[in-house]
Write an enzyme that holds these catalytic residues in place. Structure first.
Site, PDB file in Angstrom:
ATOM      1  CG  ASP A  48       3.305  -3.495  -6.908  1.00 55.11           C
ATOM      2  OD1 ASP A  48       3.747  -4.577  -7.361  1.00 55.11           O
ATOM      3  OD2 ASP A  48       2.107  -3.320  -6.620  1.00 55.11           O
ATOM      4  CE1 TYR A  53      -3.397  -2.756  -9.275  1.00 53.70           C
ATOM      5  CE2 TYR A  53      -1.187  -1.853  -9.237  1.00 53.70           C
ATOM      6  CZ  TYR A  53      -2.150  -2.690  -8.711  1.00 53.70           C
ATOM      7  OH  TYR A  53      -1.849  -3.470  -7.612  1.00 53.70           O
ATOM      8  CB  SER A 149      -0.159 -10.773  -5.369  1.00 63.52           C
ATOM      9  OG  SER A 149      -0.880  -9.874  -4.564  1.00 63.52           O
ATOM     10  CD  GLN A 175       1.855  -6.590  -4.332  1.00 65.56           C
ATOM     11  OE1 GLN A 175       0.981  -5.768  -4.464  1.00 65.56           O
ATOM     12  NE2 GLN A 175       2.798  -6.755  -5.242  1.00 65.56           N
ATOM     13  N   PRO A 205      -0.422  -0.813   3.418  1.00 66.42           N
ATOM     14  CG  PRO A 205       1.591   0.338   3.098  1.00 66.42           C
ATOM     15  CD  PRO A 205       0.547  -0.437   2.354  1.00 66.42           C
ATOM     16  NE  ARG A 225      -7.270   3.549  -2.818  1.00 68.66           N
ATOM     17  CZ  ARG A 225      -6.135   2.923  -2.494  1.00 68.66           C
ATOM     18  NH1 ARG A 225      -6.141   1.660  -2.156  1.00 68.66           N
ATOM     19  NH2 ARG A 225      -4.982   3.568  -2.525  1.00 68.66           N
ATOM     20  N   GLY A 279       0.954   3.828  -1.161  1.00 71.57           N
ATOM     21  CA  GLY A 279       0.395   4.534  -2.309  1.00 71.57           C
ATOM     22  C   GLY A 279       0.031   5.962  -1.953  1.00 71.57           C
ATOM     23  CD  GLN A 285      -3.031  11.365  -0.399  1.00 69.15           C
ATOM     24  OE1 GLN A 285      -2.661  10.622  -1.317  1.00 69.15           O
ATOM     25  NE2 GLN A 285      -4.277  11.389   0.031  1.00 69.15           N
TER      26      GLN A 285
HETATM   27  N1  LIG Z   1      -1.720  -7.156  -4.972  1.00 67.79           N
HETATM   28  C1  LIG Z   1      -2.867  -6.574  -4.777  1.00 67.79           C
HETATM   29  O1  LIG Z   1      -3.936  -7.178  -4.860  1.00 67.79           O
HETATM   30  C2  LIG Z   1      -2.874  -5.121  -4.417  1.00 67.79           C
HETATM   31  C3  LIG Z   1      -4.039  -4.516  -3.913  1.00 67.79           C
HETATM   32  C4  LIG Z   1      -3.980  -3.158  -3.565  1.00 67.79           C
HETATM   33  C5  LIG Z   1      -2.803  -2.448  -3.730  1.00 67.79           C
HETATM   34  N2  LIG Z   1      -1.705  -3.054  -4.251  1.00 67.79           N
HETATM   35  C6  LIG Z   1      -0.435  -2.313  -4.461  1.00 67.79           C
HETATM   36  O2  LIG Z   1      -0.090  -1.643  -3.259  1.00 67.79           O
HETATM   37  C7  LIG Z   1       0.025  -0.244  -3.501  1.00 67.79           C
HETATM   38  C8  LIG Z   1      -0.371   0.491  -2.273  1.00 67.79           C
HETATM   39  O3  LIG Z   1      -1.705   0.158  -1.912  1.00 67.79           O
HETATM   40  P1  LIG Z   1      -2.614   1.204  -1.218  1.00 67.79           P
HETATM   41  O4  LIG Z   1      -2.580   2.466  -2.015  1.00 67.79           O
HETATM   42  O5  LIG Z   1      -3.918   0.588  -0.979  1.00 67.79           O
HETATM   43  O6  LIG Z   1      -1.831   1.401   0.145  1.00 67.79           O
HETATM   44  P2  LIG Z   1      -1.863   2.404   1.325  1.00 67.79           P
HETATM   45  O7  LIG Z   1      -0.518   3.021   1.353  1.00 67.79           O
HETATM   46  O8  LIG Z   1      -2.365   1.679   2.510  1.00 67.79           O
HETATM   47  O9  LIG Z   1      -2.971   3.521   0.991  1.00 67.79           O
HETATM   48  C9  LIG Z   1      -2.657   4.618   0.166  1.00 67.79           C
HETATM   49  C10 LIG Z   1      -3.840   5.553   0.165  1.00 67.79           C
HETATM   50  O10 LIG Z   1      -4.020   6.146   1.460  1.00 67.79           O
HETATM   51  C11 LIG Z   1      -4.326   7.530   1.328  1.00 67.79           C
HETATM   52  N3  LIG Z   1      -3.170   8.271   1.865  1.00 67.79           N
HETATM   53  C12 LIG Z   1      -1.861   8.077   1.606  1.00 67.79           C
HETATM   54  N4  LIG Z   1      -1.085   8.921   2.289  1.00 67.79           N
HETATM   55  C13 LIG Z   1      -1.909   9.667   3.028  1.00 67.79           C
HETATM   56  C14 LIG Z   1      -1.675  10.713   3.953  1.00 67.79           C
HETATM   57  N5  LIG Z   1      -0.451  11.141   4.231  1.00 67.79           N
HETATM   58  N6  LIG Z   1      -2.762  11.267   4.555  1.00 67.79           N
HETATM   59  C15 LIG Z   1      -3.999  10.840   4.274  1.00 67.79           C
HETATM   60  N7  LIG Z   1      -4.275   9.849   3.385  1.00 67.79           N
HETATM   61  C16 LIG Z   1      -3.230   9.269   2.767  1.00 67.79           C
HETATM   62  C17 LIG Z   1      -4.506   7.780  -0.167  1.00 67.79           C
HETATM   63  O11 LIG Z   1      -5.842   7.479  -0.529  1.00 67.79           O
HETATM   64  P3  LIG Z   1      -7.054   8.525  -0.441  1.00 67.79           P
HETATM   65  O12 LIG Z   1      -6.467   9.895  -0.604  1.00 67.79           O
HETATM   66  O13 LIG Z   1      -7.948   8.108  -1.530  1.00 67.79           O
HETATM   67  O14 LIG Z   1      -7.632   8.323   0.931  1.00 67.79           O
HETATM   68  C18 LIG Z   1      -3.603   6.725  -0.783  1.00 67.79           C
HETATM   69  O15 LIG Z   1      -3.941   6.414  -2.117  1.00 67.79           O
HETATM   70  C19 LIG Z   1      -0.844   0.001  -4.738  1.00 67.79           C
HETATM   71  O16 LIG Z   1      -0.482   1.164  -5.448  1.00 67.79           O
HETATM   72  C20 LIG Z   1      -0.532  -1.247  -5.538  1.00 67.79           C
HETATM   73  O17 LIG Z   1       0.721  -1.114  -6.165  1.00 67.79           O
HETATM   74  C21 LIG Z   1      -1.723  -4.370  -4.575  1.00 67.79           C
END
Ligand SMILES: NC(=O)c1ccc[n+]([C@@H]2O[C@H](COP(=O)([O-])OP(=O)(O)OC[C@H]3O[C@@H](n4cnc5c(N)ncnc54)[C@H](OP(=O)(O)O)[C@@H]3O)[C@@H](O)[C@H]2O)c1
Length: 322
Positions: A48, A53, A149, A175, A205, A225, A279, A285
């Site tokens: 995605d 971005y 989305s 989304q 998620p 973040r 992400g 991670q």
């Molecule tokens: N449509 C929309 O409006 C929208 C909005 C947001 C995202 N998205 C899409 O969704 C994707 C995923 O979103 P998201 O990154 O917010 O989802 P997420 O999977 O809930 O959060 C990922 C973040 O959590 C932390 N993390 C991940 N694995 C970890 C681990 N094993 N241990 C500790 N911390 C961990 C990292 O951030 P830190 O290290 O900074 O804590 C990572 O960047 C984005 O890349 C984008 O493609 C879409």
């Protein structure tokens, strides 16, 4: 790999999608390359992205990384956010949708997107104008399927009516934000998607990191973040989220499971979900969420985890009759 079909399209994707929002932002080019290779090696074929971005850098980096294997992948991008100070370089006008798509294709070094998301609702543009522009992109082969989305269910349903009446390509993928802390999608979006056979790929998620076990009332991890990004700090500022995150982490530990894996697996276990979009900003991670790829959650565990946060009220507010 238990591939999932996106709605009724026939397109098959890995049960997790990798989101590239960190590419060119909190993950530099080398780290992004390592992350890309690791998720590809795990069998992920679904990425995605969005034009906004890292101001277009995420698309540039993904375009370089996927070069040579593009046709094995399912790739998305999005349009709506401002890409410059130009008053027309934003929103869901036909003009911006067509122009933004051309630019995304250039940055991604591909001649088509599998799914193209309208990133947010644009109250200044009639839905019909945006849908007709998307339909033209489909006819020109620049995108294969329109997607949406962050729209409310009524807005998506209104769009579905217009698409059907005017024989335009409909939204085949939604989304929304969705995780154990943010359950609004359960009220209207997820039941609608099941009923209309539309795919759902939810973002956040892991609650953007909140559900990985690293946040508590005393500890705000440096560089993470929700610590450094004011919008995310606000999104996850409700005190009850920390309480739920704590209970969730305890539950995961009691089961001998990593919270990051379990958070993604719980979202994935909802019958309306095609593939959660997760992400990362560091390659380390990835290990935990990737374990969710093949994890099959029992109904008992699903229900126990769901009980850790309040279920949002039904759309008709008559839960006493259930
Ligand atoms: N449509 C929309 O409006 C929208 C909005 C947001 C995202 N998205 C899409 O969704 C994707 C995923 O979103 P998201 O990154 O917010 O989802 P997420 O999977 O809930 O959060 C990922 C973040 O959590 C932390 N993390 C991940 N694995 C970890 C681990 N094993 N241990 C500790 N911390 C961990 C990292 O951030 P830190 O290290 O900074 O804590 C990572 O960047 C984005 O890349 C984008 O493609 C879409």
């Amino acid at each position: 790999m238990n591939y999932q079909q996106i709605g009724r399209t026939g397109v098959k994707v890995s049960p997790l999608c990798f989101g590239t929002m960190t590419f060119g932002d909190s993950a530099d080019e080398n780290t992004s390359a390592e992350i890309y290779q690791k998720v590809r090696d795990a069998g992920i074929n679904f990425f995605d992205c969005a034009n906004v971005y890292a101001g277009g850098q995420s698309e540039e980096i993904l375009g370089n990384l996927m070069y040579g294997e593009r046709d094995k992948l399912i790739i998305t991008s999005k349009v709506h956010g401002a890409m410059s100070n130009d008053i027309n370089d934003r929103g869901l006008s036909r003009r911006n949708i067509v122009k933004a798509c051309e630019q995304s294709l250039k940055r991604l070094k591909t001649d088509y997107l599998d799914f193209y998301f309208l990133h947010q609702f644009d109250p200044e543009v009639p839905i019909e104008e945006s849908l007709k522009a998307l339909d033209d992109l489909v006819r020109h082969g620049m995108i294969l399927y329109p997607a949406v989305s962050n729209w409310a269910a009524w807005q998506i349903a209104k769009a579905a009516g217009i698409s059907a009446k005017q024989e335009l390509a409909r939204f085949e993928l939604i989304q929304p934000m969705y995780n154990l802390l943010k359950r609004q999608a359960e009220v209207e979006i997820l039941p609608m998607a099941l009923s209309e056979e539309i795919g759902v790929v939810p973002y956040n998620p892991m609650g953007a990191g909140m559900l990985t076990g690293k946040y508590n009332s005393k500890n705000k991890p440096k560089d993470a973040r929700i610590t450094v990004n004011a919008m995310y700090a606000k999104r996850y500022s409700d005190a009850s989220y920390l309480t739920t995150a704590k209970a969730f982490t305890k539950y995961a530990k009691e089961k001998g499971l990593e919270p990051a894996m379990l958070a993604v697996a719980w979202v994935k276990a909802h019958p309306a979900i095609t593939a959660p979009i997760f992400g990362a900003r560091k390659v380390e991670q990835l290990a935990a969420p990737l374990k969710a790829l093949n994890y099959k959650m029992s109904q008992k565990m699903y229900t126990e985890i769901a009980a850790l946060s309040p279920q949002p009220p039904l759309a008709n507010d008559r839960s006493e009759e259930r």
